[in-house]
Scaffold this active site. Sequence first.
Site, PDB file in Angstrom:
ATOM      1  N   ARG A 180      40.539 -10.731 -26.427  1.00 49.40           N
ATOM      2  CA  ARG A 180      41.788 -10.256 -25.801  1.00 49.40           C
ATOM      3  C   ARG A 180      41.610  -8.849 -25.237  1.00 49.40           C
ATOM      4  NH1 ARG A 180      44.867 -12.506 -30.694  1.00 49.40           N
ATOM      5  NH2 ARG A 180      45.209 -14.667 -30.047  1.00 49.40           N
ATOM      6  N   VAL A 240      36.743  -5.977 -22.275  1.00 51.75           N
ATOM      7  CA  VAL A 240      35.392  -6.522 -22.101  1.00 51.75           C
ATOM      8  C   VAL A 240      35.357  -7.999 -22.501  1.00 51.75           C
ATOM      9  CG1 VAL A 240      33.013  -6.367 -22.940  1.00 51.75           C
ATOM     10  CG2 VAL A 240      34.275  -4.279 -22.371  1.00 51.75           C
ATOM     11  N   SER A 255      28.160   1.768 -26.270  1.00 47.50           N
ATOM     12  CA  SER A 255      28.625   2.551 -25.129  1.00 47.50           C
ATOM     13  C   SER A 255      27.707   3.748 -24.922  1.00 47.50           C
ATOM     14  CB  SER A 255      30.075   2.984 -25.336  1.00 47.50           C
ATOM     15  OG  SER A 255      30.144   4.292 -25.799  1.00 47.50           O
ATOM     16  N   SER A 256      27.907   4.454 -23.802  1.00 42.63           N
ATOM     17  CA  SER A 256      27.025   5.576 -23.465  1.00 42.63           C
ATOM     18  C   SER A 256      27.193   6.747 -24.436  1.00 42.63           C
ATOM     19  CB  SER A 256      27.293   6.034 -22.037  1.00 42.63           C
ATOM     20  OG  SER A 256      28.637   6.432 -21.925  1.00 42.63           O
ATOM     21  N   CYS A 257      28.251   6.731 -25.264  1.00 39.01           N
ATOM     22  CA  CYS A 257      28.452   7.853 -26.198  1.00 39.01           C
ATOM     23  C   CYS A 257      27.414   7.853 -27.320  1.00 39.01           C
ATOM     24  CB  CYS A 257      29.857   7.848 -26.765  1.00 39.01           C
ATOM     25  SG  CYS A 257      30.137   6.500 -27.904  1.00 39.01           S
ATOM     26  N   TYR A 286      32.511   7.302 -34.044  1.00 38.04           N
ATOM     27  CA  TYR A 286      32.398   6.071 -33.254  1.00 38.04           C
ATOM     28  C   TYR A 286      30.948   5.845 -32.817  1.00 38.04           C
ATOM     29  CZ  TYR A 286      33.403   2.725 -29.525  1.00 38.04           C
ATOM     30  OH  TYR A 286      33.427   1.607 -28.734  1.00 38.04           O
ATOM     31  N   LYS A 310      28.204   2.794 -33.511  1.00 35.14           N
ATOM     32  CA  LYS A 310      27.600   2.023 -32.413  1.00 35.14           C
ATOM     33  C   LYS A 310      26.068   2.104 -32.469  1.00 35.14           C
ATOM     34  CE  LYS A 310      31.016   0.061 -30.567  1.00 35.14           C
ATOM     35  NZ  LYS A 310      31.040  -1.404 -30.525  1.00 35.14           N
ATOM     36  N   THR A 340      28.213   1.831 -19.254  1.00 32.22           N
ATOM     37  CA  THR A 340      28.814   3.095 -18.857  1.00 32.22           C
ATOM     38  C   THR A 340      30.341   2.942 -18.866  1.00 32.22           C
ATOM     39  OG1 THR A 340      28.775   4.766 -17.142  1.00 32.22           O
ATOM     40  CG2 THR A 340      28.751   2.499 -16.365  1.00 32.22           C
ATOM     41  N   HIS A 381      41.868   5.603 -19.905  1.00 31.23           N
ATOM     42  CA  HIS A 381      40.682   6.175 -19.276  1.00 31.23           C
ATOM     43  C   HIS A 381      41.065   6.748 -17.909  1.00 31.23           C
ATOM     44  CE1 HIS A 381      38.420   3.168 -21.924  1.00 31.23           C
ATOM     45  NE2 HIS A 381      38.200   4.378 -22.399  1.00 31.23           N
ATOM     46  N   TRP A 406      43.411  17.308 -13.695  1.00 32.17           N
ATOM     47  CA  TRP A 406      42.908  18.262 -14.692  1.00 32.17           C
ATOM     48  C   TRP A 406      41.556  18.822 -14.292  1.00 32.17           C
ATOM     49  CZ3 TRP A 406      43.312  18.551 -20.536  1.00 32.17           C
ATOM     50  CH2 TRP A 406      44.662  18.551 -20.908  1.00 32.17           C
TER      51      TRP A 406
END
Length: 312
Positions: free
Chosen positions: A10, A13, A105-107, A134, A138, A162, A177, A200
Amino acid sequence: MPKIFITGHRGMVGSALVREAERHGGHEVITAGRDRLDLLNQQAVFDFLAAEKPDIVVIAAAKVGGIHANATYPADFIYENLAIASNLVEGSRRAEVPRVLFLGSSCIYPKLAPQPMPEDCLLTSPLEVTNEAYAIAKIAGLKLCQHYRAQHGLLYHSAMPTNLYGPGDNYHPENSHVIPALIRRFHEAKVSGKPSVTIWGTGTPRREFLHVDDLAAACFHLLGLENPPDWVNVGVGEDVTILELAQLVAKTVGYEGEILTDPTKPDGTPRKLMEVSRLKGTGWAPQIGFEEGLAAAYQDFLSKLESGEARL
Ligand SMILES: NC(=O)c1ccc[n+]([C@@H]2O[C@H](COP(=O)([O-])OP(=O)(O)OC[C@H]3O[C@@H](n4cnc5c(N)ncnc54)[C@H](OP(=O)(O)O)[C@@H]3O)[C@@H](O)[C@H]2O)c1
């Protein structure tokens, strides 16, 4: 026909993966929402996998959130993401699932990673502190797959996307986001006739964006490889400044007012770009152009707004 269990179906992704599986054909898709299977419940996950015996498990379920949520609930972020990954990977091994694709993820890469960020910069220096909990979960998910593959000879591997955009995005005013936030702001400014929109920071930081349908296509491409990399970056390999992005979104939405910057607000990391030669080397490249993808994302926003389904 191989049976594929898409977790988190749901979510943004997971739902793109289900759409891609339908487009792709050739798989029997199984899903189970949180109401039916809480992925934090280890025994329930083991029992479900033992009963269903899928051929492929895709881990697109995760506890996901913005900077504020990550800073306020780091324990929830590390615990839930570790539990989801370990329950599904170990449950898959027990149920003799031959293939798992884990999404990160890229983090996962260091705060001061070289730009563009190659896969091999993983664990070479400290992470960004704001989402460390997080990111650690990952990284653990990726390493679980790598070590299960090495020890058990199972084809468990990972993809590290990304920043994503597209259908299923969250348009909440404080919690979204950058692309859905800009779509919403420019749409509201257009509707109310606002003469200017202020973004910003200086507008100079550079960011990379991939359409979620391209990510889903990349996942099926990776699932088709006999010997996929342990983990691979999934990106476009190109970026835009935040000001260029704002201009593109304004054009897509049809907003004709002025775009102002606010240099008193923080900019964040100057650049975050994936190095994508490993993925390209496997024979895959994204298909959805940025302007085309933004136009589709705006249409998705409008239809969700009309039907009242937008995650506002
Ligand atoms: N979106 C991006 O820009 C982006 C970029 C890079 C990587 N990724 C990665 O892609 C993955 C999916 O992200 P997303 O954007 O699709 O997130 P999302 O829209 O929040 O979807 C996550 C899904 O996981 C499900 N889930 C979470 N905890 C669960 C649990 N305990 N039991 C069962 N289901 C559970 C959620 O179910 P509920 O609906 O019940 O909450 C939701 O459907 C994550 O690993 C994320 O790091 C996303």
